[in-house]
Design an enzyme around this catalytic site. Structure first.
Site, short mmCIF file in Angstrom:
data_model
loop_
_atom_site.label_atom_id
_atom_site.label_comp_id
_atom_site.label_asym_id
_atom_site.label_seq_id
_atom_site.Cartn_x
_atom_site.Cartn_y
_atom_site.Cartn_z
N LYS A 171 0.85 -1.20 0.00
CA LYS A 171 0.00 0.00 0.00
C LYS A 171 0.88 1.25 0.00
O LYS A 171 2.08 1.16 0.27
CB LYS A 171 -0.92 -0.02 1.21
CG LYS A 171 -0.21 -0.06 2.55
CD LYS A 171 -1.19 -0.38 3.68
CE LYS A 171 -0.48 -0.49 5.01
NZ LYS A 171 -1.35 -1.04 6.06
N TYR A 220 15.96 29.30 10.59
CA TYR A 220 14.73 30.03 10.92
C TYR A 220 14.46 29.97 12.42
O TYR A 220 14.62 28.92 13.05
CB TYR A 220 13.54 29.40 10.21
CG TYR A 220 13.45 29.72 8.74
CD1 TYR A 220 13.31 31.04 8.31
CD2 TYR A 220 13.49 28.72 7.79
CE1 TYR A 220 13.21 31.33 6.96
CE2 TYR A 220 13.39 28.99 6.44
CZ TYR A 220 13.25 30.31 6.03
OH TYR A 220 13.16 30.59 4.69
C1 LIG Z 1 -0.61 -2.12 6.61
C2 LIG Z 1 -1.16 -3.42 6.99
C3 LIG Z 1 -0.30 -4.51 7.23
C4 LIG Z 1 1.19 -4.38 7.24
O1 LIG Z 1 1.58 -3.77 8.46
P1 LIG Z 1 3.10 -3.57 8.86
O2 LIG Z 1 3.05 -3.05 10.25
O3 LIG Z 1 3.65 -2.57 7.91
O4 LIG Z 1 3.74 -4.89 8.73
C5 LIG Z 1 -0.88 -5.74 7.48
N1 LIG Z 1 -2.23 -5.89 7.52
C6 LIG Z 1 -3.07 -4.86 7.32
C7 LIG Z 1 -4.54 -5.08 7.41
C8 LIG Z 1 -2.56 -3.59 7.06
O5 LIG Z 1 -3.41 -2.58 6.86
#
Ligand SMILES: *Cc1c(COP(=O)(O)O)cnc(C)c1O
Length: 362
Positions: free
Chosen positions: A35, A259
Site C-alpha cells: 500500500k 529560521y
Molecule cells: C498495513 C497493513 C499490514 C502491514 O503492516 P506492517 O506493520 O507494515 O507490517 C498488514 N495488515 C493490514 C490489514 C494492514 O493494513
C-alpha cells in the site's frame, strides 16, 4: 543539473527482507504489503523485490489494477475491501480479493451479482476497534457471506494493535489471539493474522500464533514496527535517502542557525547546509540532534529544518566540503533512529518522500 537529493531503492534488500519474514513463519504464505506506493518504494520495484511473495496486498484499487497491467498474476488483496459496486465488478474482472469488515459491505455484495466469484477476507475486530466484526458477530457474518453464490474462498483475518510489545498492558497480543480463536471457533477456513510485528513475534509465540498467511509490510522495507533494531532482526534498509552538502558556514560562539534562530553555537563550529528539507519529505519537526551521516560519519542536525535545506554539525568531520555525501536515512543510518528522534515512525518517513525527489535503484 537536478538537485543532489536522491532516494536509492535496494531491490535486493527487499528480496532479502521477504526471505526473513518467511523464515519467521515457516509454512505460511506471505502477502507482501505494498500500500501507499509500496511504502514509498514504488510499485515497479515492489514487483521485483517481492516476486517471490504469494500475493500483494494494498488499499488502492487503481494500483491493484495497475499491478495486473504490469503482469502480476498471483493474488492481490485489497485490505480495506470494496467501497462500491463498481469496485466489486473490478474485483471480479481483475481477480482481486478483498477484506469484508462491515455488514454494509456484505449487503452490497449480496445485491451485486458478479460474473465471477470473488475471494473474501472476513475481518474480525479483536480489540483494535478500527475495522471488523466483533468476535460474537463473526460466525453470523461468515454464514451470511458463505451463502452468497458469487463468493469464492473465504479467509479469516484480524489485525494486531500491539504485536510489537511483548505484554502490552492494555491489550496484549495473546488476548487478541484468544479473542480471534473464540470468534473463529468451528469455522474451517484459512487464517491471516500477522503484520510485521506479529511476524517478528511468531518464533516466540510459535504455538499460539498460527497463521496460514502473513501480511508483512514495514519489515520488508527494512524498518521495524518497534522492539529490536532492524539490524537485530536481520533486516536490510530498502531505501537510502541521500543528498549533498551545498554550503558550509564557519560560525562563532553565540551565532544562531536557521529560521527562528533555534540553535545557538556555544563554541566556534562548522555548519553544513544539506539540500534536503521538508518539501522533500524530511520531517520538519525533527529537532536539533537528529542523526545524519556526512562523509560516512554520524553527526546531528542543528536548528529548524526548512523547506529545501537543513543544517548539520560538521564538528570532527574534517573531510567535509561542498559536495560531501549526506545520508538522511538508509544504509549506515537506520530510518528508525531518525524517526525516533523526530517523534514519528519509519513508516511515515518512507511514505512521505516527496515527488520531487529523484528515485533510482541499485
Ligand atoms: C498495513 C497493513 C499490514 C502491514 O503492516 P506492517 O506493520 O507494515 O507490517 C498488514 N495488515 C493490514 C490489514 C494492514 O493494513
Amino acid at each position: 543539473m537536478p538537485r543532489p537529493i536522491v532516494a536509492t531503492i535496494h531491490v535486493a534488500a527487499m528480496q532479502h527482507n521477504l526471505a526473513r519474514a518467511r523464515a519467521c513463519a515457516p509454512g505460511a504464505k506471505a502477502w507482501a504489503v505494498v500500500k501507499a506506493n509500496a511504502y514509498g518504494h514504488g510499485l515497479q520495484r515492489a514487483l521485483r523485490g517481492f516476486a517471490e511473495a504469494d500475493g500483494l496486498a494494498l488499499i488502492e484499487f487503481d494500483n491493484a489494477v495497475r499491478l495486473r497491467a504490469m503482469g502480476w498474476t498471483k493474488p492481490i488483496l485489497l485490505l480495506e475491501g470494496w467501497f462500491d459496486a463498481a469496485d466489486l465488478h473490478a474485483m471480479a474482472e481483475h481477480g482481486l480479493e478483498g477484506a469484508a469488515h462491515c455488514i454494509e459491505q456484505i449487503a452490497l455484495l449480496e445485491r451485486t451479482p458478479l460474473a465471477r466469484p470473488v475471494d473474501v477476507h472476513l475481518k474480525m475486530n479483536t480489540g483494535m476497534n478500527r475495522l471488523g466484526f466483533k468476535p460474537a458477530q463473526f460466525g453470523a457474518a461468515y454464514a451470511r457471506l458463505r451463502a452468497i453464490p458469487h463468493v469464492g474462498r473465504i479467509t479469516l483475518m484480524t489485525h494486531f494493535a500491539n504485536a510489537d510489545e511483548a505484554a502490552h498492558e492494555c491489550l496484549p497480543i495473546r488476548e487478541q489471539i484468544r479473542r480471534f480463536n473464540e470468534g473463529a471457533a468451528g469455522i474451517e477456513a484459512p487464517r491471516s493474522l500477522a503484520n510485521s510485528a506479529g511476524v517478528l513475534r511468531m518464533p516466540a509465540l510459535r504455538d499460539e500464533l498460527v497463521s496460514d498467511w502473513i501480511r508483512p509490510g514495514i519489515m520488508l522495507y527494512g524498518g521495524t514496527p518497534g522492539g529490536a533494531s532492524a539490524d537485530g532482526y536481520g533486516l536490510r534498509p530498502a531505501m537510502t535517502l541521500e543528498s549533498e552538502l551545498i554550503g558550509i558556514q564557519d560560525i562563532e560562539a553565540g551565532d544562531f542557525v536557521g529560521y527562528g534562530s533555534r540553535f545557538e553555537a556555544d563554541r566556534a563550529m562548522r555548519i553544513g547546509t544539506v539540500a534536503c528539507g521538508y518539501a522533500d519529505g524530511y520531517p520538519r519537526h525533527a529537532p536539533t540532534g537528529t542523526p545524519v551521516m556526512v562523509d560516512g560519519v554520524r553527526t546531528r542536525t542543528v536548528g529548524r529544518v526548512s523547506m529545501d535545506m537543513m543544517a548539520v554539525d560538521l564538528t570532527g568531520i574534517d573531510t567535509a566540503r561542498v559536495g560531501s555525501r549526506v545520508v538522511l536515512w538508509g544504509e549506515g543510518l537506520p530510518i528508525d533512529d531518525v524517526a525516533t528522534s523526530a517523534g514519528t515512525i519509519g513508516y511515515e518517513l518512507m511514505c512521505a518522500v516527496a515527488q520531487r525527489v529523484q528515485v533510482v535503484e541499485n
